[in-house]
Design a protein around this motif. Structure first.
Motif, short mmCIF file in Angstrom:
data_model
loop_
_atom_site.label_atom_id
_atom_site.label_comp_id
_atom_site.label_asym_id
_atom_site.label_seq_id
_atom_site.Cartn_x
_atom_site.Cartn_y
_atom_site.Cartn_z
N ARG A 43 0.84 -1.20 0.00
CA ARG A 43 0.00 0.00 0.00
C ARG A 43 0.88 1.25 0.00
NH1 ARG A 43 -4.35 -1.30 3.35
NH2 ARG A 43 -2.77 -1.63 4.91
N VAL A 44 1.95 1.24 0.76
CA VAL A 44 2.90 2.37 0.78
C VAL A 44 3.55 2.52 -0.59
CG1 VAL A 44 5.07 3.22 1.76
CG2 VAL A 44 3.34 2.23 3.26
N CYS A 45 3.95 1.40 -1.18
CA CYS A 45 4.61 1.44 -2.49
C CYS A 45 3.72 2.03 -3.58
CB CYS A 45 5.04 0.03 -2.90
SG CYS A 45 6.35 -0.68 -1.89
N LEU A 46 2.42 1.81 -3.50
CA LEU A 46 1.50 2.28 -4.54
C LEU A 46 1.60 3.78 -4.77
CD1 LEU A 46 -1.76 0.25 -3.91
CD2 LEU A 46 -0.24 0.13 -5.89
N THR A 47 1.89 4.54 -3.72
CA THR A 47 1.94 5.99 -3.86
C THR A 47 3.36 6.56 -3.84
OG1 THR A 47 1.66 6.27 -1.47
CG2 THR A 47 -0.34 6.26 -2.81
N CYS A 48 4.35 5.69 -3.88
CA CYS A 48 5.75 6.13 -3.80
C CYS A 48 6.25 6.61 -5.17
CB CYS A 48 6.62 4.98 -3.31
SG CYS A 48 8.33 5.47 -3.03
N ASP A 49 6.89 7.76 -5.18
CA ASP A 49 7.42 8.37 -6.41
C ASP A 49 8.60 7.61 -7.01
OD1 ASP A 49 5.54 10.39 -6.29
OD2 ASP A 49 6.90 11.80 -5.29
N VAL A 50 9.28 6.81 -6.21
CA VAL A 50 10.47 6.12 -6.71
C VAL A 50 10.27 4.61 -6.80
CG1 VAL A 50 12.06 7.93 -5.97
CG2 VAL A 50 11.52 6.06 -4.41
N ARG A 51 9.04 4.20 -6.95
CA ARG A 51 8.71 2.78 -7.03
C ARG A 51 9.48 2.08 -8.16
NH1 ARG A 51 2.69 0.26 -7.88
NH2 ARG A 51 3.34 -1.91 -7.79
#
Length: 84
Positions: A43-51
């Motif tokens: 869930r955190v990764c979904l909104t991360c700019d550097v995924r």
């Protein structure tokens, strides 16, 4: 910007890690016990700019544990197999 020095003496820039949302959250969520839930980390990764950078790093360095770029180790392994 931080650098990682590889065994061959070359350096790799890791500035993307400073912008990663996981760096601001509980790291244990990204390295759950075997059979533990990965939902919180993903869930955190979904909104991360550097995924994308994170996933690329994990694939390039054969990271075997944890959630990287929103994918588990098993998911990254499947992704690598499809790319071959």
């Amino acid at each position: 910007m931080r650098e990682l020095f590889l065994l061959d003496g070359s350096a790799e820039e890791l500035g993307w890690q400073e912008r990663a949302l996981c760096a601001q959250t509980d790291p244990e969520a990204f390295f759950p016990e075997k059979g533990g839930s990965t939902r919180e980390a993903k869930r955190v990764c979904l909104t991360c700019d550097v995924r994308a950078e994170c996933l690329e790093y994990a694939l390039g360095h054969d990271e075997r544990f944890g959630i990287w770029g929103g994918l588990s180790e098993r998911e990254r392994r499947k992704l690598k197999k499809r790319a071959v």
